[in-house]
Design a protein around this motif. Structure first.
Motif: not given
Lengths: 366, 366, 366
Positions: C323-330, C187-191, C177-185
């Motif tokens: 989901v959209i961010l993950l596609r970009r990383l791929y 993958g992606v981190l959400n805290t 529900g609450e996501i604040n995704p940050q790319v790190f070395e």
């Protein structure tokens, strides 16, 4: 007289955009029974498309595309609640027409759900059967065939799978020794009368109703009902493609009550079970007749032709001229749809749809 | 030495019109057993074609195309009566050669049935096995191999399915440590003699017979029979493609009776059961040897190569030169057929077909 | 936001030479468990390739191409003996690196076995799991994620099949529900942090680790462990494509022991069983919750999207931006591999690989 490979393809493929598929989508097609819809949605396959059918809390029936438009999870696993069907994955909620009622966790200010819609089809109930319309608007009328619309008797409904193309499952309705086929406004009519050994006159009739239905029967002069199939009461049958290689055979039997008495027997209603599965190549053996049981005889003859029979190799004789006529009607109906006209048997005039009575009335007989 | 993709395709495809399929159609191929034909027709699949095999009331055997030429229903559900096989659908009746005897409900004056014919193949019985010829006329002779034609003993027949391409199911017949292959008029011959510890001389022989058969065995000098396989009597094996990815392995064992006594043991005859089904990837485990049971060892080694093994990745060594020779014979036989000649091992001279004795006779040995 | 057909193809195909397949081959991938390797080889399927995994008599683990390079028989039926794995067909013997140790019956002078080699992959064990590297040399380091590398507690491992494409089986890790995704070395981190009703502060973290892993959890301020998943201890999950339409879901749970006491419960270890089979479309019903059992809920939502979901028809909302961010990383990782660079999360610096601790440490939180 055998079909070319191209003609065979044209007549057998049923998916969206195919010539026969588009023609078949101009008719209301049975998709199931009112009785099979209870507290859970039901997955269905029709004309090569996967859909989900459900009844909401207000008793409205909906037919939606199977997979949730959000992220693709099947709505067959959805929950019926809050005025619609809720996807089990992220909780999007759809009403019977595909309107998005809720998109949980989207921001409260989002207008997203007003801008999208789950694909849906129109559905109507008649005589305990549910019919879906998958063609372009305006939809025609749902035909009020007698076995579905009459209120003066009892009805029984069943459906089972025939594991082959709908064309193979439809043509045997023409296998009659004496045929005199006449095209009429719903399909093809074949009638004759005969005198039995006791001198009584019998009227026989064989209706083929577009696109895949038939009703056959006879009546003895002076009998209190107007029509009955040889072994039971009035019977109509539909063959609806699930996809190119599977067909559902729907049967509706109607027994009139005259002076408080059923005029014959009808089968047990199995509509609450939905469609009965069958296994390709497996047929019940009946020792009492030394052959497959009656219910599986046609299925064995049809399925053993293969999933889609290559009709370039068949040899049609004089007794197959009904088969040849039916192919002509199909080709004409496909052509009509291509030209933007209705195919044979589509009904739009309410006057003609009060009750479609398919019996051997006197003016049809010789 | 590995095959190219094209060579692999050429050698493995067996349907009508394929190079190997046309070559294989120049030989009589086993299709089943006389004992399995009783009161019902039997469906068979051979060289990618579906056929039905039946024995009529006069004990004649027929092999017809599976699907009725009228409207395509499978004749495996037909009734044996009135001098032929009657389709269960509209009752067309065919004799063992595909001649149309009856077309019920066609007008009495119709000459339709004289003008059409159900496709059929020639069939012959020898030694309890049934052989079919699917190639062009004139058909060659049905080879009278000893295990089939001898009358001085007992015979046992079996067949089971190997779930992979016939080439994979055929090549292990060459897996011999000491080989000295010589091409002869029926295929390839490999022979050697050795002295056992007790000083006795043994003659060994390995016949590969075109297109897919083999016979291996040995005999001790002075033994009353001329040949026996190591564990039993004389054994010949055929591998017949059902289609590109399934093969039937036929085994015929023959035990000579000398002075009223069987010279060894033979397996139990299972010809009345027809072909035994097997399941891909499922093999009987034998705890006594800590490995698959003897009857499944080859099948595991063959099937686990996959339905059609891509032989571009294999690496053949010195001991595989028999495999390489066999490929050459196949290519030459395919080429012969293309040029209108008989492939290796086809027999047309009755003088050479009185009895084809495949034994280690003295002139073959070193 | 929906993917085009081409993008969907690019992201979902995993075989050798495909864009995503090449990207995935740059990471060490789990292939099974140390405990499942006993006296017999185990057949495995990974990234569209069939391999055999075995442990030799010296406890070395090998991963070889499934089919014997000699004549193609599956090495899953091979025998572990004499320093390697011996094919059951002609007895060729391979060591754990694919070196040919013996080629029985080849002439003693033959150098054949020095010139050929069975294809093999590097394999390493960590924390009871076996990882394989299928990409080009030089191989990167096997990442020492905390749940695998920690020694101060207990570990449990399991694997089961999800019958759909790995992309569908991977994306739900983002359904928060609450996501604040940050790319790190990696993958992606959400805290995020929150105050519970009792006033205590909770730290939440959601790590997505390239290419298909995740670790989620939370910890209450002052709790003796640093991290735990809501219902158990620390959990990491991998989704490894078997092929385009099947995925193995690996789970590793780690429970720390603090002052001699387990800080929570962990699941039962089932690594000795290897991968648990599941059946497409069959899910355990749990009457106590009126729904599928917890272990099958995600699988139902994923598999019912079909083998490979056509994402041209989906509609992504605000909550799907992960989901959209993950596609970009791929896409970026695929592009990196094409240009000869490492994709995101590949580790080559031993300093960074002493222990990869994935917890909600203070500097990540707001």
């Amino acid at each position: 007289m055998a079909l070319t490979k191209e003609e065979n393809e044209t007549l057998t493929r049923v998916g969206p955009g195919t010539p026969a598929g588009e023609m078949l989508r101009r008719y209301w097609q049975p998709i199931g029974f009112a009785n099979e819809l209870r507290d859970k949605p039901r997955r269905k396959r029709i004309l090569g498309e996967d859909v989900v059918m459900f009844r909401d809390e207000k008793d409205r029936v909906g037919v939606l595309a199977l997979r949730c438009m959000h992220r693709g999870t099947s709505l067959e696993f959805g929950h019926i609640e809050n005025g619609g069907l809720r996807c089990c994955y992220h909780g999007w909620l759809y009403d019977v027409e595909g309107k998005v009622l809720e998109t949980p966790s989207e921001p409260p200010t989002s207008t997203f759900k007003e801008r999208v819609r789950q694909p849906s089809y129109k559905v109507q109930e008649l005589g305990g059967a549910l019919f879906v319309y998958m063609g372009p608007e305006p939809a025609p009328l749902l035909p009020r065939y007698d076995v579905l619309a009459r209120q003066d008797g009892k009805r029984a409904l069943r459906a089972r799978i025939i594991n082959c193309n709908y064309r193979t499952a439809t043509t045997p309705t023409w296998d009659e020794g004496e045929i005199n086929p006449q095209v009429f406004e719903l399909g093809v009519l074949n009638t004759y009368t005969r005198r039995a050994a006791d001198g009584n006159r019998w009227a026989h009739v064989n209706y083929f109703v577009m696109p895949t239905m038939n009703k056959t029967g006879n009546v003895e002069e002076g009998h209190p009902t107007e029509h009955r199939a040889s072994s039971s009461c009035e019977v109509m049958r539909w063959r609806v493609p699930m996809d190119d290689t599977s067909t559902i055979h729907y049967t509706v039997e109607f027994g009139a009550i005259v002076n408080g008495k059923m005029m014959g027997t009808i089968m047990t209603d199995r509509s609450a079970e939905g469609v009965q599965e069958t296994t390709f190549g497996v047929y019940r053996w009946d020792d009492s007749i030394g052959w497959f049981g009656r219910e599986d005889q046609d299925r064995a003859a049809q399925e053993s032709q293969g999933a889609i029979f290559d009709r370039t190799t068949e040899h049609l004789g004089y007794t197959d001229r009904g088969v040849i006529l039916l192919r002509r009607l199909y080709k004409e109906s496909i052509e009509a749809v291509k030209q933007g006209r209705d195919p044979l048997g589509v009904i739009r005039d309410p006057e003609k749809n009060k009750l479609i009575r398919l019996i051997p009335h006197e003016d049809l007989l010789d």
